[in-house]
Design a protein around this motif. Structure first.
Motif, PDB file in Angstrom:
ATOM      1  N   ARG A  53      -3.884 -13.109  -2.241  1.00 29.74           N
ATOM      2  CA  ARG A  53      -4.641 -12.392  -1.214  1.00 29.74           C
ATOM      3  C   ARG A  53      -4.028 -11.033  -0.914  1.00 29.74           C
ATOM      4  NH1 ARG A  53      -4.256 -14.548   3.428  1.00 29.74           N
ATOM      5  NH2 ARG A  53      -2.855 -16.305   3.029  1.00 29.74           N
TER       6      ARG A  53
ATOM      7  N   ARG B 258       0.824  -1.216   0.000  1.00 34.19           N
ATOM      8  CA  ARG B 258       0.000   0.000   0.000  1.00 34.19           C
ATOM      9  C   ARG B 258       0.853   1.259   0.000  1.00 34.19           C
ATOM     10  NH1 ARG B 258      -4.502  -2.194   4.367  1.00 34.19           N
ATOM     11  NH2 ARG B 258      -5.962  -3.043   2.831  1.00 34.19           N
TER      12      ARG B 258
ATOM     13  N   GLN C  16      -3.558  -8.140 -13.049  1.00 35.31           N
ATOM     14  CA  GLN C  16      -4.353  -7.302 -12.166  1.00 35.31           C
ATOM     15  C   GLN C  16      -5.157  -8.170 -11.195  1.00 35.31           C
ATOM     16  OE1 GLN C  16      -3.916  -4.034 -12.049  1.00 35.31           O
ATOM     17  NE2 GLN C  16      -2.421  -4.310 -13.705  1.00 35.31           N
ATOM     18  N   PRO C  17      -5.306  -7.729  -9.957  1.00 29.34           N
ATOM     19  CA  PRO C  17      -5.981  -8.549  -8.953  1.00 29.34           C
ATOM     20  C   PRO C  17      -7.474  -8.711  -9.230  1.00 29.34           C
ATOM     21  CG  PRO C  17      -5.589  -6.343  -8.083  1.00 29.34           C
ATOM     22  CD  PRO C  17      -4.873  -6.425  -9.403  1.00 29.34           C
ATOM     23  N   PHE C  18      -7.987  -9.890  -8.935  1.00 32.79           N
ATOM     24  CA  PHE C  18      -9.425 -10.143  -9.016  1.00 32.79           C
ATOM     25  C   PHE C  18      -9.776 -11.248  -8.027  1.00 32.79           C
ATOM     26  CE2 PHE C  18      -7.455 -12.929 -12.191  1.00 32.79           C
ATOM     27  CZ  PHE C  18      -8.028 -14.162 -11.913  1.00 32.79           C
ATOM     28  N   GLU C  19     -11.024 -11.308  -7.692  1.00 33.74           N
ATOM     29  CA  GLU C  19     -11.480 -12.342  -6.753  1.00 33.74           C
ATOM     30  C   GLU C  19     -12.262 -13.414  -7.496  1.00 33.74           C
ATOM     31  OE1 GLU C  19     -12.530 -10.996  -2.658  1.00 33.74           O
ATOM     32  OE2 GLU C  19     -12.870  -9.060  -3.668  1.00 33.74           O
TER      33      GLU C  19
ATOM     34  N   ALA D  80      -2.273  -9.172  -3.041  1.00 36.76           N
ATOM     35  CA  ALA D  80      -2.540  -8.306  -4.188  1.00 36.76           C
ATOM     36  C   ALA D  80      -3.959  -7.776  -4.153  1.00 36.76           C
ATOM     37  CB  ALA D  80      -2.290  -9.069  -5.489  1.00 36.76           C
ATOM     38  N   ILE D  81      -4.906  -8.650  -3.806  1.00 35.01           N
ATOM     39  CA  ILE D  81      -6.313  -8.236  -3.743  1.00 35.01           C
ATOM     40  C   ILE D  81      -6.523  -7.209  -2.638  1.00 35.01           C
ATOM     41  CG2 ILE D  81      -8.650  -9.037  -3.177  1.00 35.01           C
ATOM     42  CD1 ILE D  81      -7.849 -11.732  -4.514  1.00 35.01           C
ATOM     43  N   GLU D  82      -5.969  -7.484  -1.461  1.00 34.62           N
ATOM     44  CA  GLU D  82      -6.192  -6.586  -0.322  1.00 34.62           C
ATOM     45  C   GLU D  82      -5.531  -5.229  -0.532  1.00 34.62           C
ATOM     46  OE1 GLU D  82      -5.687  -6.600   4.559  1.00 34.62           O
ATOM     47  OE2 GLU D  82      -5.754  -8.485   3.432  1.00 34.62           O
ATOM     48  N   ALA D  83      -4.337  -5.224  -1.127  1.00 34.23           N
ATOM     49  CA  ALA D  83      -3.627  -3.964  -1.354  1.00 34.23           C
ATOM     50  C   ALA D  83      -4.008  -3.318  -2.677  1.00 34.23           C
ATOM     51  CB  ALA D  83      -2.120  -4.200  -1.313  1.00 34.23           C
ATOM     52  N   ASN D  84      -4.771  -4.058  -3.515  1.00 36.29           N
ATOM     53  CA  ASN D  84      -5.187  -3.584  -4.836  1.00 36.29           C
ATOM     54  C   ASN D  84      -3.982  -3.213  -5.697  1.00 36.29           C
ATOM     55  OD1 ASN D  84      -7.015  -2.959  -6.881  1.00 36.29           O
ATOM     56  ND2 ASN D  84      -7.154  -0.812  -6.277  1.00 36.29           N
ATOM     57  N   VAL D  85      -3.064  -4.182  -5.809  1.00 38.05           N
ATOM     58  CA  VAL D  85      -1.867  -4.001  -6.643  1.00 38.05           C
ATOM     59  C   VAL D  85      -1.738  -5.214  -7.562  1.00 38.05           C
ATOM     60  CG1 VAL D  85      -0.675  -2.629  -4.887  1.00 38.05           C
ATOM     61  CG2 VAL D  85      -0.329  -5.122  -4.967  1.00 38.05           C
TER      62      VAL D  85
END
Length: 251
Positions: free
Chosen positions: A134, A106, A179-182, A136-141
């Motif tokens: 996880r 972050r 790019q992060p995705f769930e 990457a998703i949480e930090a949006n990177v």
């Protein structure tokens, strides 16, 4: 400016030159010039993290590697690891290292992660843990996949280190950021498939003498298959667990 990190890199490059290591790097344009990113790296040897830092220097950046706590507890390596702002991983309290990594991301740092968690004795891509996804998703990177081939020839699990002048070729490839995705499970699957394909591509331009210990069975070497290596890892884990239980009970 990070004088300690720059000094360590300078020393490392001198050592690489003395060892005669021959590096081939492709795809370093995929390293983000700014902002946080998870650098996901395959794990075949004890020295591959030192090679993984080379591609990011094309944009004059540094990687904060996640490394086991024991390295930080060492009187020699500990102060260096802390000065380089690497992240200690205590497997008995993994949430703390995870939170630290997310915080670094972050703040715009590059965080180096081994999704396989341990060295692959087969030198194939092992099953991945979900931590990289996880984070990457949480930090949006994004996640930047990186594969290294040849590091296992220098020093790997179960074989003597070869830190002299070996003139070993080391190939490194960096892939396009993901790019992060769930959900994290699907992102992990995509990362695994991407790095598996990247490694196969990287191996095509590398000479693999038949029967060599560092060559995967798939390519005619004497390394164990992925299934055989997984069984060896499971046996090691059970032996360590038994030893730990014995110490705790005093028997």
């Amino acid at each position: 400016m990070e004088p300690v990190y720059r000094t360590v890199i300078g020393i490392a490059r001198t050592v690489f030159t003395l060892e005669g290591l021959k590096f081939t790097v492709k795809g370093d344009q995929h390293i983000p010039a700014t902002g946080g990113a998870v650098i996901a790296i395959n794990h075949t040897g004890y020295m591959d993290f030192t090679y993984a830092g080379l591609p990011v220097r094309s944009v004059k950046r540094y990687v904060r590697f996640m490394a086991k706590k024991e390295v930080f507890d060492n009187k020699i390596s500990g102060p260096i690891m802390r000065a380089l702002k690497h992240i200690p991983v205590d497997r008995s309290a993994g949430s703390d290292s995870y939170k630290a990594a997310v915080d670094f991301l972050r703040r715009g740092e590059l965080v180096g992660v081994y999704p396989e968690a341990t060295i692959s004795r087969s030198f194939e891509i092992k099953e991945f843990k979900s931590g990289a996804a996880r984070m990457a998703i949480e930090a949006n990177v994004p996640i930047v996949p990186m594969v290294i081939w040849g590091a296992q020839r220098v020093w790997t699990k179960g074989f003597p280190k070869r830190l002299g002048r070996t003139n070993t070729p080391i190939s490194i490839a960096v892939g396009e950021p993901i790019q992060p995705f769930e959900p994290a499970s699907e992102l992990t699957e995509k990362l695994h498939a991407t790095m598996t394909a990247m490694l196969a591509d990287l191996q095509q331009g590398y000479e693999h003498p038949a029967g060599e210990y560092w060559v995967p069975a798939r390519l005619g070497g004497s390394a164990p298959t992925l299934d055989e290596a997984n069984k060896m890892d499971a046996a090691d884990a059970e032996a360590k667990a038994q030893s730990r239980r014995a110490r705790e009970t005093g028997s």
